[in-house]
Design a protein around this motif. Structure first.
Motif, PDB file in Angstrom:
ATOM      1  N   ARG A  87       0.823  -1.215   0.000  1.00 23.12           N
ATOM      2  CA  ARG A  87       0.000   0.000   0.000  1.00 23.12           C
ATOM      3  C   ARG A  87       0.858   1.267   0.000  1.00 23.12           C
ATOM      4  O   ARG A  87       0.355   2.357   0.302  1.00 23.12           O
ATOM      5  CB  ARG A  87      -0.925  -0.007   1.218  1.00 23.12           C
ATOM      6  CG  ARG A  87      -1.879  -1.197   1.246  1.00 23.12           C
ATOM      7  CD  ARG A  87      -2.744  -1.157   2.487  1.00 23.12           C
ATOM      8  NE  ARG A  87      -3.739  -0.112   2.395  1.00 23.12           N
ATOM      9  CZ  ARG A  87      -5.013  -0.319   2.073  1.00 23.12           C
ATOM     10  NH1 ARG A  87      -5.435  -1.530   1.790  1.00 23.12           N
ATOM     11  NH2 ARG A  87      -5.854   0.686   2.018  1.00 23.12           N
ATOM     12  N   TYR A  88       2.150   1.131  -0.335  1.00 21.06           N
ATOM     13  CA  TYR A  88       3.044   2.301  -0.312  1.00 21.06           C
ATOM     14  C   TYR A  88       2.479   3.445  -1.155  1.00 21.06           C
ATOM     15  O   TYR A  88       2.395   4.590  -0.679  1.00 21.06           O
ATOM     16  CB  TYR A  88       4.438   1.915  -0.828  1.00 21.06           C
ATOM     17  CG  TYR A  88       5.302   3.117  -1.150  1.00 21.06           C
ATOM     18  CD1 TYR A  88       5.975   3.802  -0.142  1.00 21.06           C
ATOM     19  CD2 TYR A  88       5.412   3.576  -2.465  1.00 21.06           C
ATOM     20  CE1 TYR A  88       6.760   4.917  -0.435  1.00 21.06           C
ATOM     21  CE2 TYR A  88       6.177   4.696  -2.769  1.00 21.06           C
ATOM     22  CZ  TYR A  88       6.853   5.362  -1.753  1.00 21.06           C
ATOM     23  OH  TYR A  88       7.601   6.474  -2.042  1.00 21.06           O
ATOM     24  N   LEU A 126       4.874  20.066   5.977  1.00 19.51           N
ATOM     25  CA  LEU A 126       6.128  19.311   6.068  1.00 19.51           C
ATOM     26  C   LEU A 126       6.014  18.121   7.017  1.00 19.51           C
ATOM     27  O   LEU A 126       6.594  17.064   6.770  1.00 19.51           O
ATOM     28  CB  LEU A 126       7.257  20.243   6.530  1.00 19.51           C
ATOM     29  CG  LEU A 126       7.634  21.355   5.545  1.00 19.51           C
ATOM     30  CD1 LEU A 126       8.602  22.336   6.191  1.00 19.51           C
ATOM     31  CD2 LEU A 126       8.229  20.784   4.269  1.00 19.51           C
ATOM     32  N   LYS A 127       5.250  18.282   8.099  1.00 20.71           N
ATOM     33  CA  LYS A 127       5.100  17.196   9.065  1.00 20.71           C
ATOM     34  C   LYS A 127       4.392  15.984   8.458  1.00 20.71           C
ATOM     35  O   LYS A 127       4.662  14.840   8.851  1.00 20.71           O
ATOM     36  CB  LYS A 127       4.335  17.685  10.297  1.00 20.71           C
ATOM     37  CG  LYS A 127       5.198  18.494  11.261  1.00 20.71           C
ATOM     38  CD  LYS A 127       4.419  18.899  12.503  1.00 20.71           C
ATOM     39  CE  LYS A 127       5.323  19.604  13.508  1.00 20.71           C
ATOM     40  NZ  LYS A 127       4.574  20.032  14.713  1.00 20.71           N
ATOM     41  N   LEU A 128       3.498  16.226   7.521  1.00 23.19           N
ATOM     42  CA  LEU A 128       2.837  15.107   6.833  1.00 23.19           C
ATOM     43  C   LEU A 128       3.853  14.247   6.097  1.00 23.19           C
ATOM     44  O   LEU A 128       3.748  13.016   6.089  1.00 23.19           O
ATOM     45  CB  LEU A 128       1.788  15.637   5.847  1.00 23.19           C
ATOM     46  CG  LEU A 128       0.470  16.119   6.439  1.00 23.19           C
ATOM     47  CD1 LEU A 128      -0.380  16.797   5.367  1.00 23.19           C
ATOM     48  CD2 LEU A 128      -0.303  14.959   7.052  1.00 23.19           C
ATOM     49  N   LYS A 129       4.852  14.902   5.491  1.00 19.83           N
ATOM     50  CA  LYS A 129       5.894  14.159   4.781  1.00 19.83           C
ATOM     51  C   LYS A 129       6.744  13.355   5.765  1.00 19.83           C
ATOM     52  O   LYS A 129       7.075  12.190   5.509  1.00 19.83           O
ATOM     53  CB  LYS A 129       6.778  15.134   3.993  1.00 19.83           C
ATOM     54  CG  LYS A 129       7.899  14.460   3.205  1.00 19.83           C
ATOM     55  CD  LYS A 129       7.355  13.563   2.111  1.00 19.83           C
ATOM     56  CE  LYS A 129       8.474  12.885   1.317  1.00 19.83           C
ATOM     57  NZ  LYS A 129       9.288  13.846   0.549  1.00 19.83           N
ATOM     58  N   VAL A 130       7.081  13.957   6.896  1.00 21.63           N
ATOM     59  CA  VAL A 130       7.874  13.253   7.906  1.00 21.63           C
ATOM     60  C   VAL A 130       7.102  12.052   8.444  1.00 21.63           C
ATOM     61  O   VAL A 130       7.652  10.958   8.610  1.00 21.63           O
ATOM     62  CB  VAL A 130       8.247  14.203   9.063  1.00 21.63           C
ATOM     63  CG1 VAL A 130       8.898  13.433  10.209  1.00 21.63           C
ATOM     64  CG2 VAL A 130       9.177  15.296   8.564  1.00 21.63           C
ATOM     65  N   ARG A 132       6.455   6.229   8.853  1.00 28.31           N
ATOM     66  CA  ARG A 132       5.582   5.061   8.674  1.00 28.31           C
ATOM     67  C   ARG A 132       6.249   4.015   7.801  1.00 28.31           C
ATOM     68  O   ARG A 132       6.174   2.809   8.076  1.00 28.31           O
ATOM     69  CB  ARG A 132       4.269   5.518   8.043  1.00 28.31           C
ATOM     70  CG  ARG A 132       3.250   4.403   7.851  1.00 28.31           C
ATOM     71  CD  ARG A 132       1.969   4.977   7.293  1.00 28.31           C
ATOM     72  NE  ARG A 132       0.905   3.992   7.307  1.00 28.31           N
ATOM     73  CZ  ARG A 132      -0.365   4.272   7.031  1.00 28.31           C
ATOM     74  NH1 ARG A 132      -0.717   5.507   6.733  1.00 28.31           N
ATOM     75  NH2 ARG A 132      -1.281   3.327   7.059  1.00 28.31           N
ATOM     76  N   GLN A 133       6.917   4.453   6.750  1.00 25.47           N
ATOM     77  CA  GLN A 133       7.587   3.518   5.851  1.00 25.47           C
ATOM     78  C   GLN A 133       8.788   2.866   6.532  1.00 25.47           C
ATOM     79  O   GLN A 133       9.036   1.673   6.367  1.00 25.47           O
ATOM     80  CB  GLN A 133       8.031   4.244   4.573  1.00 25.47           C
ATOM     81  CG  GLN A 133       6.886   4.741   3.709  1.00 25.47           C
ATOM     82  CD  GLN A 133       5.901   3.649   3.363  1.00 25.47           C
ATOM     83  OE1 GLN A 133       6.264   2.587   2.868  1.00 25.47           O
ATOM     84  NE2 GLN A 133       4.630   3.905   3.633  1.00 25.47           N
ATOM     85  N   ILE A 134       9.518   3.663   7.310  1.00 26.69           N
ATOM     86  CA  ILE A 134      10.681   3.113   8.013  1.00 26.69           C
ATOM     87  C   ILE A 134      10.238   2.055   9.021  1.00 26.69           C
ATOM     88  O   ILE A 134      10.819   0.971   9.119  1.00 26.69           O
ATOM     89  CB  ILE A 134      11.458   4.243   8.724  1.00 26.69           C
ATOM     90  CG1 ILE A 134      12.121   5.148   7.680  1.00 26.69           C
ATOM     91  CG2 ILE A 134      12.500   3.661   9.678  1.00 26.69           C
ATOM     92  CD1 ILE A 134      12.714   6.415   8.254  1.00 26.69           C
TER      93      ILE A 134
END
Length: 326
Positions: free
Chosen positions: A211-212, A307-311, A316-318
């Motif tokens: 689901r990436y 920007l926090k949404l990107k972090v 989440r992916q990590i």
């Protein structure tokens, strides 16, 4: 080859194969087998299996209803209408409406023959099984969406960069670009299309799909909503102060970070640093300057959320691929 090309080829090949098999087996109404295959070929593996199960279920229910009606009332058009009145609401109720048309076509064969025999029922069952099976076999192979989704990612980031650079210029020069509406509409359309492709990509996995790309598109969708909110602040910016130039230059930096190695975390630290500098600056002297500066701060707050949404997405992916401790 595009998805539509793959699907068209499968439909053509599948219909021919189904009809030929049904013909070789000496089945009546063999062309109906080809129609079943055409209707059963879907855009993803998971959907193909789901549709196949629903069609088979609907087929069994349809014949369970139709056979007693024909035997008790008679083989005529009015009884077929009665069958539809009973069957359609049931099919919709149990969510197998995809099988209404196909099953009803097979029921008409009994109506035309004017009899119910084991051989005829076997004939209709084989038509359904062959038609659905050929569709499933052809859908074992589906084209990959990875390259297309990667292109969408690149395009989305370039569109966001355009919007941020445009905002930076607007902050400095106190005007809104005539291309602003175009930029936002294009980004919205691209994200919508990319999200549909991401869902299809996941549905090409039978049990669990990556689901990436869906999460990525969700993140960009949320960022788009924040960009719209940032855009709404511009009607309140009507004077240039030191903070305006600083935020404009920072917006430039965010825009250019999309295709550089400058990290999102470093940008967030930059926002905190700016807030510290703002606190040390002289307070507004007029109501107008106060309101203008307040909206600038709100713009900066929205940028921080952006920007926090990107972090959050990166974390989440990590965590997803982090080894678990024993």
């Amino acid at each position: 080859m595009k998805l539509i090309g793959y699907k068209s080829t499968k439909v053509a090949i599948g219909a021919v194969i189904s009809i030929l098999i049904a013909g070789q087996l000496g089945l009546l109404y063999s062309t109906a087998c080809g129609i079943i295959t055409i209707l059963s070929i879907q855009n993803t593996k998971r959907k193909s299996i789901l549709i196949a199960i629903r069609r088979m279920t609907a087929f069994l229910i349809a014949f369970f209803i139709a056979i007693p009606l024909f035997l008790i009332v008679g083989f005529n058009t009015f009884v077929f209408g009665l069958y539809l009145l009973v069957f359609i609401p049931i099919a919709i109720k149990i969510k197998v409406e995809e099988g209404i048309v196909v099953s009803s076509v097979l029921v008409t064969h009994i109506l035309v023959e004017g009899t119910v025999t084991p051989s005829l029922l076997f004939n209709e069952s084989l038509l359904m099984v062959i038609g659905v099976s050929i569709a499933l076999l052809l859908n074992i192979y589906m084209p990959t969406f990875e390259e297309e989704l990667s292109s969408y990612q690149d395009l989305i980031e370039r569109k966001i960069q355009e919007i941020l650079l445009d905002m930076s210029t607007s902050l400095k020069q106190h005007y809104v670009s005539i291309k602003e509406e175009t930029y936002f509409n294009e980004l919205q359309d691209i994200i919508k299309k990319a999200k549909e492709v991401a869902i299809n990509n996941r549905n090409n996995y039978l049990f669990s799909g990556d689901r990436y790309y869906e999460h990525y598109m969700d993140m960009r969708e949320q960022q788009f909503e924040i960009l719209k909110r940032m855009r709404s602040h511009f009607k309140h910016f009507y004077m240039t102060v030191n903070q305006t130039i600083m935020i404009a230059e920072f917006t430039d930096k965010v825009a250019n970070s999309y295709f550089t190695n400058y990290s999102t975390e470093a940008l967030l630290k930059g926002i905190n640093s700016m807030r510290g500098m703002f606190k040390r600056m002289e307070l507004p002297k007029t109501r107008e300057e106060f309101e203008n500066r307040a909206m600038l701060y709100q713009f900066l707050n929205d940028m921080e959320q952006f920007l926090k949404l990107k972090v959050k997405f990166k974390v989440r992916q990590i965590n997803k691929y982090k080894p678990t401790s024993s």
